[in-house]
Design an enzyme around this catalytic site. Structure first.
Site, mmCIF file in Angstrom:
data_model
loop_
_atom_site.group_PDB
_atom_site.id
_atom_site.type_symbol
_atom_site.label_atom_id
_atom_site.label_comp_id
_atom_site.label_asym_id
_atom_site.label_seq_id
_atom_site.Cartn_x
_atom_site.Cartn_y
_atom_site.Cartn_z
ATOM 1 N N GLY A 104 48.117 23.229 38.158
ATOM 2 C CA GLY A 104 47.474 24.351 38.845
ATOM 3 C C GLY A 104 48.351 25.566 38.699
ATOM 4 N N ARG A 105 47.792 26.705 38.981
ATOM 5 C CA ARG A 105 48.606 27.919 38.934
ATOM 6 C C ARG A 105 48.069 28.936 39.909
ATOM 7 N NH1 ARG A 105 48.924 31.099 33.628
ATOM 8 N NH2 ARG A 105 49.329 29.107 32.653
ATOM 9 N N GLY A 119 53.288 31.404 40.165
ATOM 10 C CA GLY A 119 53.916 30.197 39.637
ATOM 11 C C GLY A 119 52.930 29.336 38.878
ATOM 12 N N VAL A 120 53.487 28.442 38.089
ATOM 13 C CA VAL A 120 52.674 27.455 37.384
ATOM 14 C C VAL A 120 53.168 26.090 37.840
ATOM 15 C CG1 VAL A 120 51.878 26.634 35.143
ATOM 16 C CG2 VAL A 120 52.616 28.987 35.387
ATOM 17 N N VAL A 121 52.238 25.217 38.144
ATOM 18 C CA VAL A 121 52.624 23.889 38.616
ATOM 19 C C VAL A 121 52.226 22.861 37.562
ATOM 20 C CG1 VAL A 121 52.436 22.215 40.493
ATOM 21 C CG2 VAL A 121 52.260 24.656 40.989
ATOM 22 N N ASP A 161 51.093 32.044 54.069
ATOM 23 C CA ASP A 161 50.014 32.039 53.082
ATOM 24 C C ASP A 161 49.123 30.815 53.303
ATOM 25 O OD1 ASP A 161 48.488 32.983 51.016
ATOM 26 O OD2 ASP A 161 49.775 32.217 49.421
HETATM 27 N N1 LIG Z 1 52.939 19.084 45.125
HETATM 28 C C1 LIG Z 1 51.716 19.276 44.621
HETATM 29 N N2 LIG Z 1 50.891 18.229 44.443
HETATM 30 C C2 LIG Z 1 49.666 18.402 43.915
HETATM 31 N N3 LIG Z 1 49.150 19.599 43.547
HETATM 32 C C3 LIG Z 1 49.915 20.677 43.700
HETATM 33 C C4 LIG Z 1 51.235 20.581 44.235
HETATM 34 N N4 LIG Z 1 51.763 21.810 44.270
HETATM 35 C C5 LIG Z 1 50.825 22.637 43.774
HETATM 36 N N5 LIG Z 1 49.707 21.979 43.424
HETATM 37 C C6 LIG Z 1 48.496 22.560 42.813
HETATM 38 O O1 LIG Z 1 48.851 23.743 42.127
HETATM 39 C C7 LIG Z 1 48.163 24.878 42.663
HETATM 40 C C8 LIG Z 1 49.075 26.087 42.637
HETATM 41 O O2 LIG Z 1 50.251 25.808 43.387
HETATM 42 P P1 LIG Z 1 50.942 26.897 44.301
HETATM 43 O O3 LIG Z 1 49.959 27.362 45.337
HETATM 44 O O4 LIG Z 1 52.214 26.364 44.814
HETATM 45 O O5 LIG Z 1 51.188 28.059 43.228
HETATM 46 P P2 LIG Z 1 51.297 29.625 43.500
HETATM 47 O O6 LIG Z 1 51.516 30.279 42.200
HETATM 48 O O7 LIG Z 1 52.320 29.894 44.523
HETATM 49 O O8 LIG Z 1 49.833 29.920 44.058
HETATM 50 P P3 LIG Z 1 49.279 31.129 44.955
HETATM 51 O O9 LIG Z 1 49.192 32.321 44.080
HETATM 52 O O10 LIG Z 1 47.920 30.648 45.400
HETATM 53 O O11 LIG Z 1 50.178 31.301 46.113
HETATM 54 C C9 LIG Z 1 47.721 24.443 44.049
HETATM 55 O O12 LIG Z 1 46.558 25.108 44.492
HETATM 56 C C10 LIG Z 1 47.490 22.950 43.871
HETATM 57 O O13 LIG Z 1 46.197 22.731 43.350
#
Ligand SMILES: Nc1ncnc2c1ncn2[C@@H]1O[C@H](COP(=O)(O)OP(=O)(O)OP(=O)(O)O)[C@@H](O)[C@H]1O
Length: 541
Positions: free
Chosen positions: A136-137, A141-143, A256
Site C-alpha cells: 500500500g502507499r 510512504g510506500v509499504v 491521522d
Molecule cells: N503493518 C501493516 N500491515 C498491513 N498493511 C499495512 C501495514 N502498514 C500499512 N499497511 C497498508 O499500507 C497502506 C499505507 O500505509 P500508511 O498509511 O502507513 O502509509 P502513508 O504513506 O503514511 O499513508 P497516508 O498518506 O494515508 O498517511 C495502508 O492503508 C495499509 O493498507
C-alpha cells in the site's frame, strides 16, 4: 557557510586556502560517530578538484571530533569556463554547494567505515528480511510486504523518505523520525501495529512492523461491503476508540485517524492502528501544526489554525464512525466542516439507531469545548451495548468474499522488489488522490455539501467512497481566510470563489505522491553494498 548537512554532521564555516589558492581546507564537525579508528584517508574526485578526507579520530573519543576535507586542484587539468579562470579555483558558494551534495551521501559511507557495518544499515535489513511486492502507499510512504527470514514471520516494511520527515525524536541517542518514536511508545498497546525493527539508509528509513494475515485496511473493508452493519461498526469502532484512548494515556496523539489507517485482522476481527506519520507527543496546550487528513480535521483548525489534541481526536473518531455506517464521509470540504452545524443534524444514508446518531453528533460538535471526551465515547450507551462475535458478524457472504479475496491476493504478491518493473508498480496504484475538489476525485460525491445536507440527492444514495484520501500540507493563511470567509457568508458565489482559490493553492502545496523515485532509492540502496566494498578498500589503505 554554516550548513546542516545531515542530522549527524555539520559543515562549519572555516574555509582556509593556501596562498596560491589552489587548495582549500574545510573543517567538518563530526558529532556522533566516534569509533576506534585512528586515521582514515579517502580520495574523491570533485569536478576538476581532488577531494581528500583526512579523519583523525582518537581512540574512544567521547567528545565530538573533527576532520578535514582538503580540496586540491588537479595539476594536469584546467578548465577555464567551468568554474573559474585558469589558476582561479571554484568560487566558494559553488564549491560549498557541491560539497554539501557530495558530503551528505559520502558521510553515510563514512559512518559505515567508522562503525564497521551498521546494525541498522540496509545490508543488515537485507540479511534479515526478504522484501516482496508493494502492499500500500500513501502521501509520504510506500509499504511493502516482507518476510523475516529467520522464522518466516510476515511483516510490513514502510519506507519513508528522509526529506518527508517533518518531526524528529531520539531513541537511545539516535535521531529517528517521530513516527518510529511514537510507534515505539505504543508498542505495548494491543490495538496498535507492533514496531518490530527499523533501519536507516541515506535516502530514508525502513520501518518493520507486524503484518496480520490475512488482513485488510478498513477503507477497503468498508468499500468491499458498501456499508457495514451497525453491529459491525460497533465491533470495530469500540476497539479503535479504546486504542486511541490508550495512546493518549501514553501521551501519543495519532493525528491521522481514518479508515485507511486501521488494519483489520480477518481471522480475529481485531483492529490495528497504523501510520503514526503525523503522530506527536500529546500535550495540554493547543497545536498549531497539522499533517493529517483534512476531511477528518475539526473546524477549529480551519477557522483558527489551532486545535487541542484530545478534542481533535474525538472529532476524527466521529468522522470515522459516520463513514463506517454510511460508506461516505460526512463532509466534502472545509466549508462543509465549518458550516454543517448551521444546517441541522447530519443526514444518514442508511437506517441507524438514535443512539449511534447521538454519539456521532456528540463527537462532531462544532465547539471543541462542548465536544464529548474520549472517556465519554467509551461510556456512551451505544458503545456499552453487547456486540456479536466476529464469527457471527462475518457469517454473511459478502464478508467471506472479502476474506477469500485477501487470501488470494497475498499469494499473488510473491515477486521480489527487484523483479517488479516500474510500469507495473505505477499501474497498480492509480487510486491515491489529493483531496482537492476535482471532478471525479475522492471527495466528489463523498459526504454532504452544505446544499445537500437536508435533501440528499437520490443519485448520491448509492454512491460509495471510491478512492483513498491522501495527506495534504496544512492550509496556508490564505486558505484559512477563504474557509472562514466562506463559513461566514455561504453564498454560492463566495463559496465557489473560495474553493476555487483553495484548489489553486493546493496545487502548489500538496506533497508529491511517492512515485518510482522511492523505488529507485531502495534499489540504489541495494546496490550500495558494492559501493561499501570499495570504501572498504580505502579503509585498508
Ligand atoms: N503493518 C501493516 N500491515 C498491513 N498493511 C499495512 C501495514 N502498514 C500499512 N499497511 C497498508 O499500507 C497502506 C499505507 O500505509 P500508511 O498509511 O502507513 O502509509 P502513508 O504513506 O503514511 O499513508 P497516508 O498518506 O494515508 O498517511 C495502508 O492503508 C495499509 O493498507
Amino acid at each position: 557557510m554554516n550548513q546542516k548537512v545531515t542530522d549527524n554532521y555539520s559543515l562549519h564555516s572555516s574555509f582556509s586556502s593556501s596562498p596560491s589558492a589552489s587548495s582549500y581546507v574545510i573543517s567538518v564537525g563530526l558529532h556522533t560517530y566516534c569509533s576506534d579508528f585512528s586515521l582514515i584517508f579517502i580520495v574523491f574526485q570533485l569536478s576538476e578538484f581532488f577531494l581528500c578526507y583526512y579523519i583523525n579520530i582518537p581512540k574512544s573519543t567521547k567528545r565530538p571530533v573533527s576532520f578535514q576535507f582538503k580540496i586540491t586542484r588537479q595539476p594536469t587539468h584546467s578548465s577555464p569556463g567551468a568554474s573559474g579562470t585558469n589558476n582561479t579555483p571554484m568560487t566558494l558558494p559553488v564549491l560549498a554547494k557541491k560539497m554539501k551534495k557530495l558530503a551528505s551521501l559520502q558521510f553515510f559511507n563514512l559512518k559505515l567505515l567508522l562503525n564497521g557495518e551498521s546494525s541498522r544499515g540496509f545490508s543488515k535489513f537485507k540479511k534479515n528480511y526478504k522484501l516482496k511486492a508493494e502492499l500500500g502507499r500513501g502521501g509520504f510512504g510506500v509499504v511493502y510486504r516482507a518476510v523475516r527470514t529467520c522464522d518466516n514471520t510476515l511483516v510490513a516494511v514502510k519506507f519513508i523518505e528522509r526529506s518527508n520527515v517533518k518531526e524528529w525524536a531520539r531513541i537511545n541517542g539516535e535521531q529517528v523520525p517521530m513516527e518510529i518514536c511514537m510507534l515505539a511508545k505504543c508498542s505495548k498497546i494491543r490495538g496498535v501495529i507492533r514496531l518490530l525493527d527499523w533501519y536507516s539508509i541515506p535516502e530514508g528509513f525502513l520501518i518493520v512492523m507486524e503484518r496480520p494475515y490475512p488482513c485488510i485496511d478498513m477503507f477497503d473493508f468498508i468499500k468491499g461491503q458498501g456499508k457495514i452493519s451497525e453491529e459491525m461498526a460497533r465491533f470495530l469502532f469500540r476497539q479503535i476508540a479504546v486504542t486511541v484512548h490508550e495512546c493518549v494515556q501514553n501521551r501519543v496523539l495519532h493525528r491521522d485517524l481514518k479508515d485507511e489507517n486501521v488494519v483489520i485482522d480477518l481471522v480475529t476481527g481485531s483492529t490495528k492502528l497504523i501510520d503514526f506519520g503525523a503522530a506527536t507527543v500529546l500535550r495540554r496546550s493547543q497545536y498549531s501544526d497539522f499533517q493529517g487528513t483534512r476531511l477528518y480535521c475539526p473546524p477549529e483548525w480551519f477557522l483558527h489554525s489551532l486545535y487541542l489534541g484530545r478534542e481533535a481526536a474525538v472529532w476524527s473518531l466521529g468522522v470515522l464512525l459516520y463513514n463506517s455506517l454510511n460508506g461516505r464521509l460526512p463532509f466534502r470540504n472545509e466549508k462543509d466542516i465549518c458550516t454543517a452545524h448551521l444546517l441541522g443534524p447530519l443526514p444518514f444514508f442508511v437506517p441507524a439507531s438514535a443512539e449511534v446518531k447521538d454519539l456521532i453528533s456528540k463527537c462532531l460538535t462544532f465547539d471543541p469545548f462542548q465536544r464529548c471526551s474520549l472517556e465519554a465515547i467509551l461510556n456512551h450507551p451505544w458503545m456499552k451495548q453487547p456486540s456479536l462475535s466476529w464469527e457471527l458478524l462475518t457469517k454473511n457472504k459478502n464478508q467471506k468474499k472479502t476474506t477469500e479475496k485477501m487470501d488470494k491476493s497475498d499469494d499473488h504478491h510473491s515477486e521480489t522488489l527487484g523483479e517488479q518493473s516500474e510500469t507495473e508498480e505505477e499501474r497498480s496504484h492509480p487510486t491515491t488522490v489529493s483531496i482537492c475538489n476535482q471532478p471525479g476525485s475522492a471527495d466528489e460525491g463523498v459526504g454532504s455539501s452544505a446544499s445537500s445536507l437536508h435533501t440528499p440527492p437520490k443519485k448520491q444514495h448509492k454512491e460509495h467512497r471510491m478512492a483513498k484520501t491522501s495527506l495534504l500540507a496544512p492550509p496556508t493563511s490564505i486558505e484559512m481566510k477563504a474557509a472562514v470567509q466562506a463559513s461566514k457568508t455561504p453564498t454560492q458565489f463566495n463559496v465557489h470563489t473560495a474553493l476555487k482559490n483553495q484548489r489553486q493553492i493546493k496545487k502548489h502545496h500538496s506533497p508529491q505522491a511517492p512515485n518510482s523515485t522511492v523505488l529507485t532509492a531502495l534499489r540504489r540502496a541495494m546496490s550500495r553494498e558494492a559501493q561499501n566494498r570499495i570504501s572498504g578498500v580505502f579503509s585498508q589503505d
